[in-house]
Motif scaffolding. Structure first.
Motif: not given
Ligand SMILES: [Zn+2]
Ligand SMILES: [Zn+2]
Length: 77
Positions: A26-43
């Motif tokens: 990744f070139d930045c954390f924003e991209c890493a978050i977009q690809a790897l961070a899980p998504t809250c099932e509720h919100c």
């Protein structure tokens, strides 16, 4: 020289993340978050902090887990 996994940006300071044996650049954390961070099932927000996990379901906080009917949880962080 490497390419960002998400946006394809050429950047000589890309960093590598290894998850479950898979390598990502990744070139930045924003991209890493977009690809790897899980998504809250509720919100549906990205879970960047510790979050809450219960039986393979992910939530950003105890409040959201409770809203989905999961009880007896405590914030881990
Ligand atoms: Zn990128
Ligand atoms: Zn949430």
């Amino acid at each position: 020289m490497t390419n960002c996994y998400v946006c394809g940006n050429h950047y000589d300071k890309c960093f590598e993340v290894i998850i479950m044996g898979s390598h990502y650049q990744f070139d930045c954390f924003e991209c890493a978050i977009q690809a790897l961070a899980p998504t809250c099932e509720h919100c549906n927000c990205r879970i960047i902090g510790h979050g809450v996990e219960e039986k393979g379901r992910y939530f950003c906080c105890v409040h959201c887990a409770k809203a989905e009917g999961i009880k007896d949880l405590k914030d881990r962080g």
